[in-house]
Write an enzyme that holds these catalytic residues in place. Structure first.
Site, PDB file in Angstrom:
ATOM      1  N   HIS A   1       6.521  40.312   4.512  1.00 50.41           N
ATOM      2  CA  HIS A   1       6.422  39.472   3.323  1.00 50.41           C
ATOM      3  C   HIS A   1       7.789  39.218   2.711  1.00 50.41           C
ATOM      4  CE1 HIS A   1       3.743  37.507   0.576  1.00 50.41           C
ATOM      5  NE2 HIS A   1       4.128  38.191  -0.468  1.00 50.41           N
TER       6      HIS A   1
ATOM      7  N   ASP B   1       3.935  39.217   8.321  1.00 52.30           N
ATOM      8  CA  ASP B   1       3.280  39.160   7.016  1.00 52.30           C
ATOM      9  C   ASP B   1       1.771  39.152   7.237  1.00 52.30           C
ATOM     10  OD1 ASP B   1       2.389  38.785   4.472  1.00 52.30           O
ATOM     11  OD2 ASP B   1       3.595  37.005   4.055  1.00 52.30           O
TER      12      ASP B   1
ATOM     13  N   SER C   1       5.239  34.068  -2.217  1.00 49.69           N
ATOM     14  CA  SER C   1       3.960  34.744  -2.360  1.00 49.69           C
ATOM     15  C   SER C   1       3.040  33.891  -3.239  1.00 49.69           C
ATOM     16  CB  SER C   1       4.174  36.153  -2.916  1.00 49.69           C
ATOM     17  OG  SER C   1       3.006  36.926  -2.763  1.00 49.69           O
TER      18      SER C   1
END
Length: 762
Positions: free
Chosen positions: A715, A683, A600
């Site tokens: 994600h 995602d 991330s």
């Protein structure tokens, strides 16, 4: 040694070993069989630890929170486990005696989805059965007891769709009022996927922003809280009441347009609560009058359990008691024991998802200003529960890379500073016990589950259970594997964890694994992870260093907020200084053969490091779902996020977005370190094009690189079979370039791949 210290040193050895004779040499070991295991070392002899492998991590038991019965003598929890032999998961429900720690199985029925204690009974249970004999796609409510779960159970209600999040309260008449949540149509009818009519066209049409969120394209259905009642019949059994007999539960959310609760993707039963007397329901919903993509505003709504009135916001813009200027996200409604007050958390900023949460208390029926507690405290609670006497609140708060419990008086003033009474690890849940103690379920870097009791006066009073004592795959892990240090960062001291491999020997050297957390407002915390588990990485033969640079949470607002519009400055400088500190101060860490990884925001930072001088300090890099092209940020769904972190809109403040652009030519020309890129199709927060763009650039530049893609993950990578491939690829990649693969025959190798590698290069 105090129980708190015993919790922090828990988990070394279990059995009494008197002596061992190996080739004539005698080594004596003496161990004390305590609930909190502690090694009494004889000389310098230490038994070898067992390394934690990806397979052991993925197949280790995963336990839910322990929920105590009314007397506080026992608690209930579920245990799920995956098998790579059957390729299936199984779940059992267990009871744990809170005095002895003895665990006994309640049921292994795979249809039992959730269980709650039934009223004031120490043995009565109400549970959701995940199938429905009469309605495909529906579920059922069953009543049973702990003395004979299988023989005593009977069906009390048939529910018309897939519901979860069961909560109950006993009314004055003795009825059981309950809440569940599920998907709803706009007219309030529960949505049943199995019975829904399938359209002939797959087209989607949108007239407003926010067309998809996290991993789902938005449709006309939404989450809603439903209420129902079970009545005790003359037979002594419980059965459905008038609400269900009319054909459906009562939808408490749908009567006001654009309300939704629980709110996805993280929303669950913590987004709503039922008052102890069963009369009121409180729930969180995003602000219905504002565009969801551009703000975080949400309110707490209050509604009668029977739905006789429409829900009303207690802290909305038109509510009489709303504090001035407080417009951000609301969360965690919790009724007081007397059902007269409602505590909740709220952020101030309307467009900042990591703003500090403050605790508020509303008096039901009052038009006075809502009271605020400990307004000046520089921490952000995630949950609040009342003590049994209603005089205090116990709050769960991230604090210095841990999640700790604090006590806060219900009449605390602005300057009050709460004090913590738990320390190490991270609290996952907590419940009041009749004797005044708090039953805590938590985890730590070195154990997937701890269950213990604590009080505000004494701290931790008794450690009841720790997974690393009983789970074979975790028995090699102990608190001795974990340490922490501080170093001088760009503008303040920075905290970092350090995690050692199995059989760590300070006289040897181990390659560095530099881990960068996500967020960007997040932290590397003292908690267990089934995805990015520090011990799995370390036990390949690394020393893991996990810093908490600028942007990290739990160290005060300033450290968190300073990352705004500074993604590639302060945090990058902190990481450079952290790498230098490790190089200069830890002789047992080999930085010359080190690797770095992150997901991330951590993935963005890996991409940023790749195109900056720090990238040349690593042998290999791993980025998971990280941004790469600055202008691509406009394709995200939660637009408030980028507008806050880059100080404005995409068109008016484009220079801010491009200031920290890993894809800028001057950065691409520096890229030279082998890199694994992981990006999944679902995602929607960081679309797949970001990973493809980076992979294309690295390939065309001749940088050794590999793309790992999962079409069915978002994600996170949560499917167990996918997780195994993820670990094999990630660990195999770094092991190849760090030298671990050549020095450790048990290390994961890219040759272990269980899926074909596609390569069309000539």
């Amino acid at each position: 040694m105090s129980p708190q210290k015993r919790l922090n040193t828990l988990g070394l050895f279990v059995n009494l070993v008197l002596s061992a004779f190996i080739f004539g040499s005698v080594c004596a070991y003496l161990f004390v069989n305590m609930r909190t295991f502690q090694l009494l070392a004889i000389g310098s002899v230490v038994l070898p630890a067992v390394a934690l492998t990806p397979e052991q991590l993925i197949t280790a038991p995963r336990r839910s929170d322990a929920v105590p019965n009314p007397s506080g003598e026992a608690a209930l929890f579920s245990t799920g486990q995956y098998s790579f032999e059957s390729h299936e998961s199984s779940t059992v429900w267990d009871l744990i005696d809170l005095k002895s720690g003895k665990i006994s199985q309640l049921t292994n029925d795979s249809n039992v989805a959730e269980i709650v204690w039934l009223g004031s009974s120490d043995s009565g249970l109400l549970y959701i059965n995940s199938t429905n004999a009469d309605i495909p796609g529906g579920v059922e409510l069953w009543v049973s007891n702990t003395t004979d779960f299988e023989k005593s159970r009977y069906k009390a209600a048939s529910l018309p769709a897939s519901f979860s999040g069961l909560k109950t309260a006993i009314t004055e008449s003795g009825d059981i009022n309950f809440l569940v949540y599920g998907q709803s149509y706009g007219n309030g009818t529960a949505y049943n996927k199995e019975l829904a009519m399938k359209p002939f066209s797959t087209a989607r049409i949108y007239d407003s922003i926010y067309v998809r969120h996290w991993d789902t394209w938005l449709t006309t259905t939404f989450n809603a809280v439903f209420s129902g009642t079970l009545e005790e019949k003359k037979s002594g059994q419980w059965a459905t009441s008038r609400y269900i007999s009319k054909g459906s539960l009562k939808n408490l959310v749908s009567s006001v347009k654009n309300l939704e609760s629980p709110y996805p993707p993280y929303g669950d039963s913590s987004d709503y609560d039922i008052s102890p007397d069963g009369k009121w329901v409180a729930f969180k919903s995003k602000a219905p009058e504002l565009p969801r993509a551009n703000n975080t505003a949400s309110y707490i709504y209050l509604v009668p359990h029977d739905g006789s009135q429409n829900p009303g916001a207690i802290n909305g813009p038109d509510s009489p008691g709303t504090p001035d200027g407080v417009k951000g996200d609301s969360s965690g409604p919790a009724f007081s024991p007397d059902s007269e007050r409602l505590a909740y958390l709220q952020m101030t900023d309307v467009a900042y998802e990591a703003d500090r949460r403050t605790l508020y208390v509303y008096t039901i029926g009052s038009k006075q200003t809502i009271s605020v507690l400990a307004k000046d405290w520089d921490r952000s609670p995630s949950a609040a529960k009342w003590t049994a006497d209603g005089k205090n609140l116990i709050i769960n708060t991230e604090d210095r890379a841990r999640n700790r419990l604090f006590i806060l008086p219900a009449d605390a003033d602005d300057e009050f500073k709460p004090r913590n009474f738990t320390d190490g690890g991270s609290v996952a849940s907590y419940y009041n016990l009749p004797n005044g103690e708090i039953l805590v379920s938590g985890s730590a870097i070195w154990t997937s589950r701890t269950i213990y009791t604590a009080t505000p006066e004494k701290g931790v009073t008794n450690v009841i259970f720790s997974a690393n004592e009983v789970d074979p795959g975790l028995k090699g892990i102990s608190p001795a594997d974990v340490d922490e240090f501080y170093y001088e960062g760009n503008w303040t001291d920075i905290h970092s964890w350090i995690i050692y491999p199995a059989n760590f020997d300070k006289s040897k050297t181990y390659p560095l694994l530099f881990y960068i957390h996500g967020g960007p407002q997040g932290s590397s915390a003292d908690s267990w992870s089934t995805r990015w588990n520090y011990k799995v990485w370390a036990d390949q033969g690394y020393v893991v260093v996990a810093p908490n640079p600028t942007g990290s949470t739990g160290f005060g607002d300033k450290l968190t907020d300073m990352i705004t519009n500074n993604w590639g400055s302060y945090p990058y400088d902190d990481l450079v200084k952290g790498w230098e500190f490790v190089r200069d101060n830890f002789d047992f860490i080999d930085t010359d053969n080190g690797v770095a990884a992150g997901a991330s925001y951590g993935g963005f930072m890996i991409n940023w490091i790749q195109g900056n001088p720090l990238g040349r300090k690593f042998k290999a890099l791993v980025s998971h779902d990280g941004t790469f092209v600055a202008d691509a940020k406009i394709s995200t769904e939660e637009l408030w996020f980028i507008e806050h972190d880059f100080n404005g809109t995409f068109w008016a403040n484009r220079d801010n977005y491009r200031r920290w652009d890993p894809s800028a030519p001057e950065h691409i020309l520096q890229m030279d370190t082998p890199q694994l890129i992981i990006h999944s199709d679902l995602d929607f927060r960081l679309p797949i094009s970001e990973g493809l763009s980076l992979f294309n650039v690295l390939q065309m530049r001749g940088v050794p690189s590999r793309l790992l893609n999962f079409p069915d993950e978002n994600h996170w990578v949560t499917n167990q079979e996918n997780s195994l491939v993820w670990h094999q690829q990630v660990l195999g990649w770094i092991n190849k370039y760090s030298g671990i693969g050549a020095s450790n025959p048990n290390a994961v190798s890219l040759d272990d791949t269980i899926v074909p590698v596609v390569d069309y290069n000539p």
